[in-house]
Every structure is written in structure tokens, then in C-alpha cells.
Design a protein around this motif. Sequence first.
Motif, PDB file in Angstrom:
ATOM      1  N   LEU A  76       0.825  -1.203   0.000  1.00 57.07           N
ATOM      2  CA  LEU A  76       0.000   0.000   0.000  1.00 57.07           C
ATOM      3  C   LEU A  76       0.860   1.254   0.000  1.00 57.07           C
ATOM      4  O   LEU A  76       0.530   2.237  -0.655  1.00 57.07           O
ATOM      5  N   GLU A  77       1.967   1.249   0.733  1.00 57.81           N
ATOM      6  CA  GLU A  77       2.860   2.400   0.747  1.00 57.81           C
ATOM      7  C   GLU A  77       3.435   2.634  -0.641  1.00 57.81           C
ATOM      8  O   GLU A  77       3.567   3.761  -1.084  1.00 57.81           O
ATOM      9  N   GLY A  78       3.767   1.581  -1.350  1.00 57.10           N
ATOM     10  CA  GLY A  78       4.342   1.700  -2.680  1.00 57.10           C
ATOM     11  C   GLY A  78       3.392   2.285  -3.699  1.00 57.10           C
ATOM     12  O   GLY A  78       3.816   2.903  -4.673  1.00 57.10           O
ATOM     13  N   LEU A  79       2.103   2.138  -3.479  1.00 58.77           N
ATOM     14  CA  LEU A  79       1.125   2.667  -4.425  1.00 58.77           C
ATOM     15  C   LEU A  79       1.216   4.182  -4.540  1.00 58.77           C
ATOM     16  O   LEU A  79       0.988   4.738  -5.603  1.00 58.77           O
ATOM     17  N   GLN A  80       1.538   4.841  -3.453  1.00 60.55           N
ATOM     18  CA  GLN A  80       1.608   6.286  -3.473  1.00 60.55           C
ATOM     19  C   GLN A  80       2.780   6.776  -4.302  1.00 60.55           C
ATOM     20  O   GLN A  80       2.811   7.916  -4.724  1.00 60.55           O
ATOM     21  N   LEU A  81       3.759   5.932  -4.557  1.00 60.13           N
ATOM     22  CA  LEU A  81       4.943   6.331  -5.294  1.00 60.13           C
ATOM     23  C   LEU A  81       4.776   6.163  -6.804  1.00 60.13           C
ATOM     24  O   LEU A  81       5.581   6.674  -7.571  1.00 60.13           O
ATOM     25  N   LEU A  82       3.753   5.448  -7.217  1.00 61.14           N
ATOM     26  CA  LEU A  82       3.547   5.228  -8.642  1.00 61.14           C
ATOM     27  C   LEU A  82       3.145   6.528  -9.325  1.00 61.14           C
ATOM     28  O   LEU A  82       2.249   7.227  -8.871  1.00 61.14           O
ATOM     29  N   GLU A  83       3.813   6.845 -10.427  1.00 62.51           N
ATOM     30  CA  GLU A  83       3.476   8.070 -11.146  1.00 62.51           C
ATOM     31  C   GLU A  83       2.330   7.829 -12.112  1.00 62.51           C
ATOM     32  O   GLU A  83       1.544   8.717 -12.365  1.00 62.51           O
ATOM     33  N   GLU A  84       2.263   6.651 -12.676  1.00 62.67           N
ATOM     34  CA  GLU A  84       1.194   6.345 -13.615  1.00 62.67           C
ATOM     35  C   GLU A  84       0.206   5.386 -12.953  1.00 62.67           C
ATOM     36  O   GLU A  84       0.564   4.638 -12.067  1.00 62.67           O
ATOM     37  N   GLU A  85      -1.015   5.431 -13.433  1.00 65.23           N
ATOM     38  CA  GLU A  85      -2.054   4.551 -12.899  1.00 65.23           C
ATOM     39  C   GLU A  85      -2.201   3.362 -13.835  1.00 65.23           C
ATOM     40  O   GLU A  85      -2.865   3.461 -14.844  1.00 65.23           O
ATOM     41  N   PRO A  86      -1.586   2.224 -13.526  1.00 66.89           N
ATOM     42  CA  PRO A  86      -1.760   1.067 -14.399  1.00 66.89           C
ATOM     43  C   PRO A  86      -3.208   0.590 -14.380  1.00 66.89           C
ATOM     44  O   PRO A  86      -3.734   0.272 -13.322  1.00 66.89           O
ATOM     45  N   GLN A  87      -3.822   0.619 -15.528  1.00 63.43           N
ATOM     46  CA  GLN A  87      -5.214   0.197 -15.677  1.00 63.43           C
ATOM     47  C   GLN A  87      -6.123   0.880 -14.654  1.00 63.43           C
ATOM     48  O   GLN A  87      -7.049   0.281 -14.117  1.00 63.43           O
ATOM     49  N   ASN A  88      -5.830   2.154 -14.393  1.00 58.57           N
ATOM     50  CA  ASN A  88      -6.629   2.956 -13.466  1.00 58.57           C
ATOM     51  C   ASN A  88      -6.725   2.305 -12.091  1.00 58.57           C
ATOM     52  O   ASN A  88      -7.772   2.248 -11.468  1.00 58.57           O
ATOM     53  N   TRP A  89      -5.618   1.759 -11.618  1.00 59.77           N
ATOM     54  CA  TRP A  89      -5.595   1.128 -10.298  1.00 59.77           C
ATOM     55  C   TRP A  89      -4.718   1.927  -9.377  1.00 59.77           C
ATOM     56  O   TRP A  89      -3.579   2.211  -9.708  1.00 59.77           O
ATOM     57  N   PRO A  90      -5.095   2.321  -8.238  1.00 54.02           N
ATOM     58  CA  PRO A  90      -6.463   2.204  -7.727  1.00 54.02           C
ATOM     59  C   PRO A  90      -7.371   3.243  -8.378  1.00 54.02           C
ATOM     60  O   PRO A  90      -6.891   4.255  -8.866  1.00 54.02           O
ATOM     61  N   PRO A  91      -8.686   3.000  -8.379  1.00 57.79           N
ATOM     62  CA  PRO A  91      -9.615   3.959  -8.983  1.00 57.79           C
ATOM     63  C   PRO A  91      -9.513   5.315  -8.285  1.00 57.79           C
ATOM     64  O   PRO A  91      -9.435   5.388  -7.067  1.00 57.79           O
ATOM     65  N   ARG A  92      -9.480   6.363  -9.064  1.00 57.60           N
ATOM     66  CA  ARG A  92      -9.405   7.720  -8.529  1.00 57.60           C
ATOM     67  C   ARG A  92     -10.434   8.600  -9.210  1.00 57.60           C
ATOM     68  O   ARG A  92     -10.784   8.387 -10.361  1.00 57.60           O
ATOM     69  N   ILE A  93     -10.894   9.586  -8.478  1.00 58.94           N
ATOM     70  CA  ILE A  93     -11.833  10.551  -9.038  1.00 58.94           C
ATOM     71  C   ILE A  93     -11.050  11.501  -9.938  1.00 58.94           C
ATOM     72  O   ILE A  93     -10.017  12.039  -9.538  1.00 58.94           O
ATOM     73  N   ARG A  94     -11.556  11.711 -11.148  1.00 66.70           N
ATOM     74  CA  ARG A  94     -10.919  12.614 -12.103  1.00 66.70           C
ATOM     75  C   ARG A  94     -11.888  13.747 -12.435  1.00 66.70           C
ATOM     76  O   ARG A  94     -13.088  13.648 -12.179  1.00 66.70           O
ATOM     77  N   CYS A  95     -11.368  14.795 -13.021  1.00 66.23           N
ATOM     78  CA  CYS A  95     -12.211  15.934 -13.413  1.00 66.23           C
ATOM     79  C   CYS A  95     -13.351  15.486 -14.326  1.00 66.23           C
ATOM     80  O   CYS A  95     -14.472  15.968 -14.214  1.00 66.23           O
TER      81      CYS A  95
END
Length: 112
Positions: free
Chosen positions: A30-49
Motif C-alpha cells: 500500500l505504501e508503494g502505491l503512493q509512489l507510482l506516477e502512472e495509474e496502471p489500468q486505473n488502479w487504484p480507482p481515482r476521481i478525475r475531473c
Amino acid sequence: LRRPDWAACRVLSRELSRLLGAVREPHPVLEGLQLLEEEPQNWPPRIRCSDACDPLTLESNHTRCLQRIRQALQHYRDLLGSDLFQEQPQPQLESTMEQLLRLVQVSAGGSP
């Protein structure tokens, strides 16, 4: 579709944030997820404009935003039920997330 109970969503969302902040020793994955610059296959789902979650749009058309929120909550609910939390279950967190998910599902037209 029913109009969301925004007050109840706000209360549950704040409680969910509080509980998440209290989780001790997050799993290294879970800590490593915050370091990812790109969202592979929109994971985790995030709210976008493009999800139309701004306050003005929510008053008139909340379907798209609620569907995106539901998708994210389902993802995190599944994560809580995974092996990552097997040694440290989070029953309060799971319960609060389920309550919020039920509110969003009913309003977004999803099945509970």
C-alpha cells in the motif's frame, strides 16, 4: 434514481478517513502505491475531473460521479478483504466502508 443523502455520505466519509488514518503499519504494498506516477489500468480507482464530481454538477447530475465513487469503494472493500489485511483485520473500517457503499449504490442505481 434517488437523490443521495449527502449529509450521511459526509459523516461516513469523515469516519472512513479517520479510521484510515488510525491504521497502524500500512502494508508495504500500500505504501508503494503512493509512489507510482502512472495509474496502471486505473488502479487504484481515482476521481478525475471528467467524473463530474464538482459541487455544481452534483446538484443536477450525480450519476457519473457516484458510479466512480462506487467503483473506488468496491475496490478498497475488496482490498480490505484480501490477504493484505488477513493478519490485521479492520472490522470498523470494513463496516464504515460497507455503509458508505450502500448509500452510494442505492443513489447510483447499483445493486448492493
